[in-house]
Design a protein around this motif. Structure first.
Motif, mmCIF file in Angstrom:
data_model
loop_
_atom_site.group_PDB
_atom_site.id
_atom_site.type_symbol
_atom_site.label_atom_id
_atom_site.label_comp_id
_atom_site.label_asym_id
_atom_site.label_seq_id
_atom_site.Cartn_x
_atom_site.Cartn_y
_atom_site.Cartn_z
ATOM 1 N N CYS A 13 60.629 64.221 57.105
ATOM 2 C CA CYS A 13 61.178 64.689 56.694
ATOM 3 C C CYS A 13 61.129 66.042 56.042
ATOM 4 O O CYS A 13 62.052 66.661 55.141
ATOM 5 N N LYS A 14 59.910 66.944 56.983
ATOM 6 C CA LYS A 14 60.045 68.447 56.306
ATOM 7 C C LYS A 14 60.901 69.473 57.265
ATOM 8 O O LYS A 14 61.316 70.628 57.016
ATOM 9 N N ALA A 21 63.878 61.984 54.219
ATOM 10 C CA ALA A 21 63.702 63.390 53.064
ATOM 11 C C ALA A 21 64.145 62.418 51.684
ATOM 12 O O ALA A 21 63.880 61.642 51.025
ATOM 13 N N THR A 22 65.288 62.265 52.253
ATOM 14 C CA THR A 22 65.922 61.074 50.666
ATOM 15 C C THR A 22 65.921 59.723 50.985
ATOM 16 O O THR A 22 67.476 58.997 49.959
ATOM 17 N N ARG A 25 65.574 57.623 47.903
ATOM 18 C CA ARG A 25 66.887 57.554 46.735
ATOM 19 C C ARG A 25 68.044 56.829 46.733
ATOM 20 O O ARG A 25 68.938 56.636 46.032
ATOM 21 N N PRO A 42 57.919 58.426 47.322
ATOM 22 C CA PRO A 42 59.006 59.018 48.787
ATOM 23 C C PRO A 42 59.316 58.729 49.824
ATOM 24 O O PRO A 42 60.241 58.843 50.637
ATOM 25 N N ARG A 43 58.411 57.461 50.308
ATOM 26 C CA ARG A 43 57.906 56.813 51.518
ATOM 27 C C ARG A 43 57.525 55.712 51.793
ATOM 28 O O ARG A 43 56.534 55.388 50.392
ATOM 29 N N ASP A 392 57.704 65.216 49.253
ATOM 30 C CA ASP A 392 58.010 65.206 47.783
ATOM 31 C C ASP A 392 59.531 65.683 48.037
ATOM 32 O O ASP A 392 59.193 67.433 48.592
ATOM 33 N N PRO A 393 60.709 64.571 48.191
ATOM 34 C CA PRO A 393 62.032 65.431 47.922
ATOM 35 C C PRO A 393 62.264 66.647 47.806
ATOM 36 O O PRO A 393 63.474 67.145 48.106
ATOM 37 N N GLY A 396 59.968 69.593 49.397
ATOM 38 C CA GLY A 396 59.393 69.541 50.557
ATOM 39 C C GLY A 396 57.837 70.106 50.254
ATOM 40 O O GLY A 396 56.755 69.805 52.284
#
Length: 446
Positions: A13-14, A21-22, A25, A42-43, A392-393, A396
């Motif tokens: 994700c980073k 990362a998204t 969403r 977030p995941r 956290d998207p 980061g």
């Protein structure tokens, strides 16, 4: 303490431009996926399949002990069993009405993972619980997102679709009842219940299970009619009634008992199958956990069963009645252990009425114990849920969350899992009292 899949997911994700990362969403924009409450975290949550199935095996053994408590500890005397739980009057009568039937093992147990393993918080036995919809649908939706599907293939991720398992169980049970004809099933709430709980639970359950092939309908008690001994909903003769109303709703309004009487009669005469009688609410009483945990009842269990209880169930004691307050040393002991204990009312759910000793001062804790003894409660050892770090998207950065795991079970065992996830600095009592902070989580195994 975390696992290699979570570490790999957070690291991915980073990476700039990572689709992971998204992912959550993008899932929020998928209208085919039901959301229980608020946005997704977030995941997803990742857990070793052998670990969650191992806990589910312990859970099934505990359920076997739970549903035989009257025979094990009270010589089959339901009146003594109810008295030990503090269940009296109309509540007891409703729960005992179909007590000669073998309880159906079907429900959702809630648990925390303390970093070493799962610890059971509540059994959650019965058809009046939610989550049958999104426990399987959220992972399904995730695997439709290309970035997540690639990660899942790389790490061998999978899940059990709770909705499909539920349709299979209810349909097979219904087919046995009808003699092979496709069963007509209806989820039945209390009058006004669909207005209260429909959007949050039952409309989504209906949509998902019907989409999976179950002939499923929705209704309320006052819509049912009795014709020639059968139960009819809007002109349809029902084969299976999925009970969404619970004992407390029945007791709160005597009219509900009157409306339910034709259903009870039809069930007893074999004209309709009541999917979970109110007997299941009796075994859902929190006092049952105290009967399993208290060494005074140890003779009712084998040595191996005691090991399962000690492994999976936190220290739990019943606390009810004036005699409890006067027992030598008991109140003093609970006062001294305040920061390691939580008080749970016997007949409430969703963290209603729960008092966490570590969140209140000595005076408030003592008042809670006095009130709890009067109304009936259990006191349970605190289980500290492990922290789940999520990226956290927007920033980061890794942020801490905590999870209430919902483990679904049916007569043949484990049938999937869900997660209710909350920012770690919110509260350690995840339920309706913190519902404005709870996010719809999901569980995949590796």
């Amino acid at each position: 303490m975390t696992n290699h899949v979570t570490t790999a997911y957070n690291a991915a994700c980073k990476v700039p431009g990572s689709g992971l990362a998204t992912v959550m969403r993008s899932l929020e924009a998928d209208p085919s996926v039901p959301t229980w409450h608020r946005p997704y975290p977030p995941r997803p949550n990742f857990i070793a399949e052998r670990e969650i199935r191992g806990f589910a095996d312990d859970l099934m053994r505990l359920l076997g002990m739970l549903t035989t408590l009257p025979e094990r500890l009270f010589d089959g005397d339901l009146d003594r069993f109810c008295a030990a739980l503090g269940v009296r009057g109309t509540r007891a009568d409703l729960m005992k009405r179909h007590a000669k039937e073998t309880p159906v093992i079907f429900g959702r147990a809630d648990a925390y993972h303390d970093g070493n393993g799962f610890k059971l918080l509540e059994f959650g036995i019965g058809s009046d619980l939610g989550g049958w919809d999104w426990a399987g649908e959220v992972p399904r939706g995730l695997l439709d997102v290309p970035a997540f599907a690639a990660f899942a293939r790389e790490h061998g991720l999978g899940y059990v679709h709770t909705g499909r398992e539920t349709v299979r169980t209810v349909r097979e049970t219904g087919l046995a009842f009808t003699g092979g004809r496709e069963p007509v099933v209806a989820i039945i709430e209390a009058p006004g219940g669909l207005g209260k709980f429909g959007d949050g639970v039952w409309y989504k359950v209906h949509r998902v299970l019907r989409g999976l092939g179950l002939d499923l309908h929705l209704g309320e008690l006052d819509e049912l009619e009795e014709k020639d001994g059968k139960i009819v909903l809007r002109g349809m003769v029902l084969d299976v009634i999925w009970r969404a109303i619970d004992t407390e709703e029945m007791v709160a309004d005597p009219r509900n008992i009157e409306l339910a009487e034709p259903v009870f009669r039809a069930h007893e005469s074999g004209q309709v199958l009541l999917w979970h009688t109110l007997q299941s609410n009796l075994f859902g009483e929190k006092g049952c956990m105290a009967l399993l945990s208290d060494p005074r009842y140890a003779a009712g269990f084998s040595a191996e069963e005691r090991r399962v209880i000690d492994r999976a169930l936190p220290w739990t004691r019943s606390f009810q009645g004036p005699a409890t307050l006067q027992a030598v040393g008991m109140l003093d002991d609970l006062m001294a252990r305040r920061e390691t204990l939580i008080l749970k009312p016997n007949n409430l759910f969703g963290a209603h009425g729960v008092v966490a000793g570590w969140e209140v001062g000595p005076d408030e804790w003592r008042a809670a114990l006095v009130k709890g003894a009067k109304e009936g409660c259990v006191v349970q050892e605190r289980v500290v849920p492990r922290t789940e770090f999520m990226v956290d998207p927007a920033t980061g950065e890794e942020t801490p969350w905590q999870t209430l795991w919902g483990i679904f079970y049916q007569p043949d065992g484990y049938s999937g899992a869900q997660a209710r996830v909350i920012p770690a600095d919110s509260t350690q009592v995840i339920g309706h009292r913190s519902i404005d902070k709870v996010h719809t989580g999901s569980v995949l195994t590796y």
